[in-house]
Motif scaffolding. Sequence first.
Motif, PDB file in Angstrom:
ATOM      1  N   GLY B  14       3.646 -21.126 -21.226  1.00  0.00           N
ATOM      2  CA  GLY B  14       2.775 -20.356 -22.083  1.00  0.00           C
ATOM      3  C   GLY B  14       2.743 -20.948 -23.477  1.00  0.00           C
ATOM      4  N   MET B  15       1.777 -20.525 -24.254  1.00  0.00           N
ATOM      5  CA  MET B  15       1.594 -21.103 -25.583  1.00  0.00           C
ATOM      6  C   MET B  15       2.737 -20.764 -26.536  1.00  0.00           C
ATOM      7  N   THR B  16       3.515 -19.744 -26.226  1.00  0.00           N
ATOM      8  CA  THR B  16       4.624 -19.392 -27.122  1.00  0.00           C
ATOM      9  C   THR B  16       5.965 -19.919 -26.634  1.00  0.00           C
ATOM     10  N   ASN B  17       5.972 -20.576 -25.485  1.00  0.00           N
ATOM     11  CA  ASN B  17       7.225 -21.076 -24.925  1.00  0.00           C
ATOM     12  C   ASN B  17       7.740 -22.309 -25.653  1.00  0.00           C
ATOM     13  N   HIS B  77      10.284 -32.572 -26.832  1.00  0.00           N
ATOM     14  CA  HIS B  77      10.414 -31.127 -27.002  1.00  0.00           C
ATOM     15  C   HIS B  77       9.042 -30.551 -27.330  1.00  0.00           C
ATOM     16  N   LEU B  78       8.732 -29.454 -26.646  1.00  0.00           N
ATOM     17  CA  LEU B  78       7.403 -28.852 -26.732  1.00  0.00           C
ATOM     18  C   LEU B  78       7.510 -27.427 -27.243  1.00  0.00           C
ATOM     19  N   HIS B  79       6.698 -27.057 -28.224  1.00  0.00           N
ATOM     20  CA  HIS B  79       6.690 -25.664 -28.677  1.00  0.00           C
ATOM     21  C   HIS B  79       5.328 -25.310 -29.246  1.00  0.00           C
ATOM     22  N   THR B  80       4.933 -24.084 -28.968  1.00  0.00           N
ATOM     23  CA  THR B  80       3.634 -23.527 -29.380  1.00  0.00           C
ATOM     24  C   THR B  80       2.493 -24.473 -29.069  1.00  0.00           C
ATOM     25  N   LEU B  81       2.446 -24.914 -27.808  1.00  0.00           N
ATOM     26  CA  LEU B  81       1.388 -25.834 -27.400  1.00  0.00           C
ATOM     27  C   LEU B  81       0.073 -25.094 -27.205  1.00  0.00           C
ATOM     28  N   GLN B  82      -0.993 -25.874 -27.114  1.00  0.00           N
ATOM     29  CA  GLN B  82      -2.331 -25.360 -26.900  1.00  0.00           C
ATOM     30  C   GLN B  82      -2.821 -25.754 -25.507  1.00  0.00           C
ATOM     31  N   PRO B  83      -3.773 -25.028 -24.942  1.00  0.00           N
ATOM     32  CA  PRO B  83      -4.286 -25.392 -23.611  1.00  0.00           C
ATOM     33  C   PRO B  83      -4.782 -26.833 -23.533  1.00  0.00           C
ATOM     34  N   GLU B  84      -5.315 -27.363 -24.618  1.00  0.00           N
ATOM     35  CA  GLU B  84      -5.813 -28.744 -24.589  1.00  0.00           C
ATOM     36  C   GLU B  84      -4.693 -29.783 -24.528  1.00  0.00           C
ATOM     37  N   ASP B  85      -3.446 -29.324 -24.653  1.00  0.00           N
ATOM     38  CA  ASP B  85      -2.302 -30.230 -24.496  1.00  0.00           C
ATOM     39  C   ASP B  85      -1.961 -30.449 -23.025  1.00  0.00           C
ATOM     40  N   SER B  86      -2.599 -29.711 -22.143  1.00  0.00           N
ATOM     41  CA  SER B  86      -2.375 -29.906 -20.707  1.00  0.00           C
ATOM     42  C   SER B  86      -2.778 -31.329 -20.324  1.00  0.00           C
ATOM     43  N   ALA B  87      -1.855 -32.037 -19.701  1.00  0.00           N
ATOM     44  CA  ALA B  87      -2.100 -33.452 -19.378  1.00  0.00           C
ATOM     45  C   ALA B  87      -0.920 -33.982 -18.578  1.00  0.00           C
ATOM     46  N   ILE B 103       5.852 -53.138 -19.856  1.00  0.00           N
ATOM     47  CA  ILE B 103       6.237 -51.734 -19.903  1.00  0.00           C
ATOM     48  C   ILE B 103       6.269 -51.178 -18.493  1.00  0.00           C
ATOM     49  N   TYR B 104       7.322 -50.450 -18.181  1.00  0.00           N
ATOM     50  CA  TYR B 104       7.481 -49.821 -16.875  1.00  0.00           C
ATOM     51  C   TYR B 104       7.406 -48.310 -17.053  1.00  0.00           C
ATOM     52  N   PHE B 105       6.581 -47.675 -16.221  1.00  0.00           N
ATOM     53  CA  PHE B 105       6.334 -46.251 -16.354  1.00  0.00           C
ATOM     54  C   PHE B 105       7.142 -45.423 -15.361  1.00  0.00           C
ATOM     55  N   GLY B 106       7.427 -44.204 -15.763  1.00  0.00           N
ATOM     56  CA  GLY B 106       7.923 -43.200 -14.841  1.00  0.00           C
ATOM     57  C   GLY B 106       6.762 -42.585 -14.087  1.00  0.00           C
ATOM     58  N   GLU B 107       7.068 -41.634 -13.228  1.00  0.00           N
ATOM     59  CA  GLU B 107       6.029 -41.018 -12.400  1.00  0.00           C
ATOM     60  C   GLU B 107       5.263 -39.932 -13.137  1.00  0.00           C
ATOM     61  N   GLY B 108       5.731 -39.551 -14.294  1.00  0.00           N
ATOM     62  CA  GLY B 108       4.988 -38.598 -15.110  1.00  0.00           C
ATOM     63  C   GLY B 108       5.417 -37.158 -14.915  1.00  0.00           C
ATOM     64  N   SER B 109       5.125 -36.360 -15.933  1.00  0.00           N
ATOM     65  CA  SER B 109       5.345 -34.912 -15.887  1.00  0.00           C
ATOM     66  C   SER B 109       3.999 -34.239 -16.125  1.00  0.00           C
ATOM     67  N   TRP B 110       3.561 -33.480 -15.120  1.00  0.00           N
ATOM     68  CA  TRP B 110       2.289 -32.766 -15.245  1.00  0.00           C
ATOM     69  C   TRP B 110       2.533 -31.471 -16.020  1.00  0.00           C
ATOM     70  N   LEU B 111       1.886 -31.357 -17.153  1.00  0.00           N
ATOM     71  CA  LEU B 111       2.061 -30.178 -17.993  1.00  0.00           C
ATOM     72  C   LEU B 111       0.786 -29.352 -17.995  1.00  0.00           C
ATOM     73  N   THR B 112       0.939 -28.052 -17.730  1.00  0.00           N
ATOM     74  CA  THR B 112      -0.176 -27.118 -17.815  1.00  0.00           C
ATOM     75  C   THR B 112       0.202 -26.031 -18.816  1.00  0.00           C
ATOM     76  N   VAL B 113      -0.612 -25.861 -19.842  1.00  0.00           N
ATOM     77  CA  VAL B 113      -0.384 -24.836 -20.856  1.00  0.00           C
ATOM     78  C   VAL B 113      -1.366 -23.695 -20.611  1.00  0.00           C
ATOM     79  N   VAL B 114      -0.803 -22.504 -20.422  1.00  0.00           N
ATOM     80  CA  VAL B 114      -1.674 -21.350 -20.107  1.00  0.00           C
ATOM     81  C   VAL B 114      -1.641 -20.323 -21.228  1.00  0.00           C
TER      82      VAL B 114
END
Lengths: 112, 114
Positions: B14-17, B77-87, B103-114
């Motif tokens: 959530g946006m306040t998390n 560290h993520l705090h007070t994110l916005q829905p447009e930060d979903s990526a 550069i070698y990449f990890g598999e990624g973290s899918w973030l959804t902000v609701v």
Amino acid sequence: TQLLEQSPQFLSIQEGENLTVYCNSSSVFSSLQWYRQEPGEGPVLLVTVVTGGEVKKLKRLTFQFGDARKDSSLHITAAQPGDTGLYLCAGALNQAGTALIFGKGTTLSVSS
Amino acid sequence: ETGVTQTPRHLVMGMTNKKSLKCEQHLGHNAMYWYKQSAKKPLELMFVYSLEERVENNSVPSRFSPECPNSSHLFLHLHTLQPEDSALYLCASSDGQTSGNTIYFGEGSWLTVV
């Protein structure tokens, strides 16, 4: 703004066809990398080219770095459904590679 | 196995998390990166750490706060994110010392902000 133009953006072909993806910029790169990314996963490195005019082959994939180190191409011979994915090129603006710019990618779909 | 592992793979907040993304590299590299990947946009570099010191911050909003406690670990560290930060947030590492540095990449973290 430094840009890396990648074309085409989308490509849908039949199994067995050949294709070429292009990556162009006005910037000179110390190296250029090609990645392939599948949905939900991170990009996986295919190749790094360093020397102007360099050609590298990876099975059916041929990568070429332009003489002036501003552009690159990826050619796939006899494409297979397993080649489907997002292909990304990335140019390094410094030797350390910490200044890396990416193209928007080419989404390739190969149907059988 | 790419040598760069990210957790969690999926996160809904959530946006306040307040939450954190974690990255660990097993390649002995000395530079680590956070990238953001959104639909129809090129990969965007967010932060670069070299030898555990931040060397680049591409004007990322302060609601994203990186931490690099050592050369093998990187946090976002993520705090007070916005829905447009979903990526998709991608961590990467590199040697940073050699010509043709890759550069070698990890598999990624899918973030959804609701």
